[in-house]
Design an enzyme around this catalytic site. Structure first.
Site, mmCIF file in Angstrom:
data_model
loop_
_atom_site.group_PDB
_atom_site.id
_atom_site.type_symbol
_atom_site.label_atom_id
_atom_site.label_comp_id
_atom_site.label_asym_id
_atom_site.label_seq_id
_atom_site.Cartn_x
_atom_site.Cartn_y
_atom_site.Cartn_z
ATOM 1 N N GLU A 76 49.503 44.535 41.053
ATOM 2 C CA GLU A 76 48.498 44.875 41.881
ATOM 3 C C GLU A 76 47.224 44.318 42.661
ATOM 4 O O GLU A 76 46.278 45.264 42.644
ATOM 5 C CB GLU A 76 48.791 45.994 40.598
ATOM 6 C CG GLU A 76 49.724 46.801 40.559
ATOM 7 C CD GLU A 76 49.557 47.970 39.679
ATOM 8 O OE1 GLU A 76 49.498 49.709 40.294
ATOM 9 O OE2 GLU A 76 49.337 47.946 38.041
ATOM 10 N N HIS A 95 41.321 46.609 36.476
ATOM 11 C CA HIS A 95 42.781 47.561 36.720
ATOM 12 C C HIS A 95 43.540 47.670 35.237
ATOM 13 O O HIS A 95 43.455 46.750 34.555
ATOM 14 C CB HIS A 95 43.835 47.115 37.910
ATOM 15 C CG HIS A 95 44.791 48.098 37.288
ATOM 16 N ND1 HIS A 95 45.123 49.808 37.335
ATOM 17 C CD2 HIS A 95 45.815 47.514 37.697
ATOM 18 C CE1 HIS A 95 46.177 50.181 37.630
ATOM 19 N NE2 HIS A 95 46.943 49.200 36.954
ATOM 20 N N HIS A 97 45.613 50.158 31.616
ATOM 21 C CA HIS A 97 45.946 51.161 31.704
ATOM 22 C C HIS A 97 45.710 52.006 30.117
ATOM 23 O O HIS A 97 46.640 51.747 29.011
ATOM 24 C CB HIS A 97 47.447 50.843 31.285
ATOM 25 C CG HIS A 97 48.221 50.083 32.817
ATOM 26 N ND1 HIS A 97 48.815 49.020 32.683
ATOM 27 C CD2 HIS A 97 47.941 50.319 33.887
ATOM 28 C CE1 HIS A 97 49.156 48.900 33.555
ATOM 29 N NE2 HIS A 97 48.946 48.736 34.584
ATOM 30 N N HIS A 166 49.226 56.688 35.215
ATOM 31 C CA HIS A 166 49.417 54.699 35.545
ATOM 32 C C HIS A 166 48.104 54.256 34.622
ATOM 33 O O HIS A 166 48.134 53.141 34.247
ATOM 34 C CB HIS A 166 49.508 55.043 36.738
ATOM 35 C CG HIS A 166 49.298 53.052 36.916
ATOM 36 N ND1 HIS A 166 49.488 52.638 38.791
ATOM 37 C CD2 HIS A 166 49.004 52.055 36.162
ATOM 38 C CE1 HIS A 166 49.677 51.350 38.299
ATOM 39 N NE2 HIS A 166 49.818 50.930 36.838
HETATM 40 ZN ZN LIG Z 1 48.821 49.381 36.366
#
Ligand SMILES: [Zn+2]
Length: 246
Positions: A76, A95, A97, A166
């Protein structure tokens, strides 16, 4: 120490801190814009953030291509380049979660800044649903430059964008400021959830309160206090730049 070496060390600290503070699990990542070339960014090779060392940091061009490195990259990584391309003032991207944030990615309850330390997340946090542009049979991951650009468009000029089912992507002016914002993003979500469960109206920070706090110098000694303390707690205080803990 060169500016680039300092940036690499700071990125190692950011990885360790975000893992240790429970912001990133084994699959989240953090990057910083290259200090000498705004068309590149620095990001670890594919590795759990708690394990990242200076040797793991790789240079990428904004389209997600590694420069002179053939070790497997994060799938990603396109999130990072797309945000740097869209937002010239952004110096760091995360990024993650984070579990406390996830409920707000799947309901229509807006995540709001409710505690003062989280003011950097801003007064509006948009939500991105990968289905809108890429259909209902993706594996939910941002696997292409096109997907990264779609996410960056939804982020717009905000600080955080939620990703349905996500996680989130966050962007800030500096690495220190962005790490701080992400630590408090999760704590803020937890407080909002607990307050809502307790019943009654949840009161968010006003636009004026958010603006007043966002006017702070993101790299002032007071703002670095968390960075220094979290780095020590994560076992990487020896990588700090010697400014000491205010
Ligand atoms: Zn992710």
């Amino acid at each position: 120490m060169s500016v680039l070496d300092r940036a690499v060390r700071d990125l190692v600290i950011a990885n360790r801190v975000l893992a240790n503070e429970g912001v990133l699990d084994a699959y989240g990542h953090v990057s910083v814009r290259h200090p000498d070339d705004p068309q590149r960014y620095l990001l670890s090779r594919s590795l759990g953030p708690e394990h990242v060392t200076p040797d793991d940091i790789v240079e990428f061009t904004l389209d997600g291509t590694a420069v002179s490195d053939d070790r497997p990259p994060y799938l990603e990584r396109f999130i990072h380049g797309a945000v740097y391309a869209a937002r010239p003032e952004v110096g760091a991207v995360v990024h993650g979660h984070t579990a406390a944030v996830l409920p707000y990615t799947i309901t229509d309850v807006p995540l709001r800044a409710v505690v003062h330390d989280a003011s950097d997340i801003g007064s509006h946090i948009p939500r991105w649903d990968i289905r809108e542009e890429f259909g209902d049979d993706t594996d939910m991951l941002v696997r292409s430059e096109e997907m990264g650009k779609s996410l960056a468009r939804r982020l717009g000029d905000h600080s955080v964008v939620l990703m349905r089912g996500h996680g989130f992507a966050a962007a800030g002016r500096s690495l220190v400021m962005t790490v701080r914002m992400c630590v408090y993003l999760g704590r803020n979500a937890q407080v909002q959830t607990i307050a809502a469960a307790a019943g009654g109206e949840v009161v968010a920070l006003t636009d004026g309160e958010i603006a007043a706090r966002r006017a702070y110098d993101p790299d002032s000694p007071a703002m670095r206090r968390g960075w220094n303390a979290w780095a020590e707690r994560a076992g990487c205080g020896h990588l700090l730049d010697g400014q000491g803990a205010p």
